[in-house]
Design an enzyme around this catalytic site. Sequence first.
Site, short mmCIF file in Angstrom:
data_model
loop_
_atom_site.label_atom_id
_atom_site.label_comp_id
_atom_site.label_asym_id
_atom_site.label_seq_id
_atom_site.Cartn_x
_atom_site.Cartn_y
_atom_site.Cartn_z
CG ASP A 73 -3.12 -4.93 3.48
OD1 ASP A 73 -2.78 -4.36 4.53
OD2 ASP A 73 -3.85 -4.39 2.63
CD1 TRP A 74 -0.91 -4.49 10.41
CD2 TRP A 74 0.11 -4.70 8.45
NE1 TRP A 74 0.43 -4.12 10.58
CE2 TRP A 74 1.07 -4.26 9.39
CE3 TRP A 74 0.54 -4.93 7.14
CZ2 TRP A 74 2.40 -4.01 9.07
CZ3 TRP A 74 1.86 -4.69 6.82
CH2 TRP A 74 2.78 -4.25 7.77
#
Length: 817
Positions: free
Chosen positions: A228-229
């Site tokens: 995930d970012w």
Amino acid sequence: MMKQLIGRISLEEKAGLCSGLDMWSTKPLERLGISSIVVSDGPHGLRRQREGGDNLGLMDSVPATCFPTSSALAASWDVRLAAQIGAAIAEECLQEGVSVLLGPGVNIKRSPLCGRNFEYYSEDPHLAGQMAVAFIDGVQSRGVGTSLKHYAANNQEHRRTTIDAIIDRRALREIYLAAFEAAVKKAQPWTVMCAYNRLNGIYCSEHRELLTGILKEEWGHRGIVVTDWGACNDRVAGLEAGQELEMPGGARDNDRAIVEAVRSGRLDEAVLDAAVERFLKLVRQASENLKPGFRYDPKAHHDLARKAAAQCAVLLKNEDAILPLDRSASVAIIGKLAARPRYQGSGSSLINPSRLESALDNLKERGLKLTYAQGYSHISDLPDRALIAEACAAAEGADRVIVFAGLTDICESEGFDRDHLELPANQNILIEELARVNPRLAVVLSGGAPVEMPWIDRVKGILHLHLSGQAGGAAAAELLLGTVNPSGKLAETYPLANSDALAAAYFPGGPLTVEYRESIFVGYRYYDSAGKKVLFPFGHGLSYTTFKYSNLVLSTHRVGSWERFKATVSVKNTGARPGAEVIQLYIEAPPSKLFKAKKELKAFKKVFLNPGEEKSVELELDRRSFAYYNAAIDDWHVENGAYNLLIGASSRDIRLQAKVVIELPDGGIEVPDYRDSCPAYYNLNRGADQIPRQQFEALYGKPLPDQAGPKGKKVFDRNSTLEDIGHTLTGKIVLRVGLLVASKIARGDKDDSRVIASRNMIKRMLPQLPLRSIVNVSGGLLSPGVLEGLLLVLNGRRLKGWGRILGTLFKKKKESG
């Protein structure tokens, strides 16, 4: 060929391929013909940002079809519809040159308070898994990849980047991993996105058992794991665990860390090569499926969005057949949401819709004799007496009153959890006042999660649209007028109050851990096992017609080996309108030494029937349908005994049942017995509504970590949040600067609820970001060296810390020329 190619790539280049180029692209390697591919947010539409980039939905994106959100789509219980929407979104990806859509999300709705529940399907892993499989198949059928997320146990927004989810092994497998497992095994998503949080003490981004042991080796995933970012904690540990791609890109510090680890002998270069090989296979697959010049049909996609919105709506109540409306009747339409719909959630999934329709405009276009009053503000929950009086005056003489109400943009969003299940106070007050002046009242609800309904006994009808996408206004008009018959069913239980849930006492936990003490008893598994009254049960949904169930037939009543097994039931439309019904099959296990839920959904099918039409519906079961996860043997196991197969219209509306006896050779494996050590789990129907810590610890199998952390003077590290350091002078300055910078991104009309929601999201989420996440997403503005210096300052070593900060900045300036 692939190994030969990897042999031509330098160590530095291999390390570089394991992180992105920027917010949405992977790194190319032009000298070897390796291209960059583009990924973009989903999952209910395409959020493609051409210039600039953010992962919070703050900046503009290209126009795209906004379909109903996942919470709405799940309420359709229609896997064919999910596949159609997936294929349509993929076509929009092809037009925009996007190779991987970041979705779907299959995290379980552990609590109705989770702010991001609108992005997830259900509280039930079987329903979530089947919808995900269909959606992934639809997307990937067009040559566009998906990213199954957020793996795993990302069931809250509160401290999502640092919280440690403490889950017993059985609940993890049966509840929180099961939907991921179904999607991976049946649909093979091109990528799986690992979550921000820790799971049982280890960050998901570097959890070897999760990423390699289970995902790759046990389930056979052939794609890559992407973070995930900003979720990467330790890049080298992540790579060793099975994390191939870190996103977003920009900084090169983690690339250098990989190179240094290989050269120092800490990391075997073969591990890096294996990650690069998987990544290159993804790039090749994506590149081969690009279609330059492709154009999708916006009208066809909008029409599909309207069809989907209608299929997802759930008729919760219809006393005295108040709906559908008589076209000759006078109707008062009340509520700001009728004119300005809330059709999607806020955050990274925020779509820039290609069109947007309101229910009010659509009802007017259909010639309905109506009056309209706003009733309330959508950017405040304070009651406006003038607006209420105007609404009551409009309603008083009308044949029917339709109130559009629901959760506004400021109530639920990515980045923070809700504090309660209430609608905005001004809406509740309005509905109560309207019911006093005209009892012929129905409510049309919008929102991504359950709400309390204190006025439920004073309204005759409730139609739930969920978050229905850009064409939800047209769908609402069709449903209210009866041109489309509601056929949705709730994909989650609507409790009377949040406190009724067993998990309520342990959500959201923190600051360090959240204990899933309820174990497997999530949603209807708890409410039905405990005999708790609910507002509306899981699977509930009415229709403008009626259905009769009959003739339940099993292919066998005794199973000694796992040949094909099916249940067949006849369903007849006994009303006067065409309609669709969702047939649900639950299994009730025989008495056991192990605590089990009262019933569990194991199969379902949606079928359309004309008036008087009858169809035979076949539901297939397999060994897994009857299995529980045996933590003692780390495998699925089926107990021998007599199982009840329950056919229903909801978890509490069981129409037919039959028994099947399981007699398997391995049925005699020892079943875990917690009756002495964990009696609360066996006494839910006798008033047990709390799980003592020592009983959960016995189930967990080892000492529970401290939720608050060690006492004494706080020592800050790279996983300390801005909130943690906020009581120090330096921390206050850093937090204030961060909020100022982020708030400038969320510019717009001060009366735009989405702008308000974005600002609210930033205000609540930013303080909970760990310092290393800010490094990861800053694009090099905050480097690891500056962070090291900042930590020295925060921990009292100011002189050395400032020296490190200034030295790093000087070095960076020198390198940049």
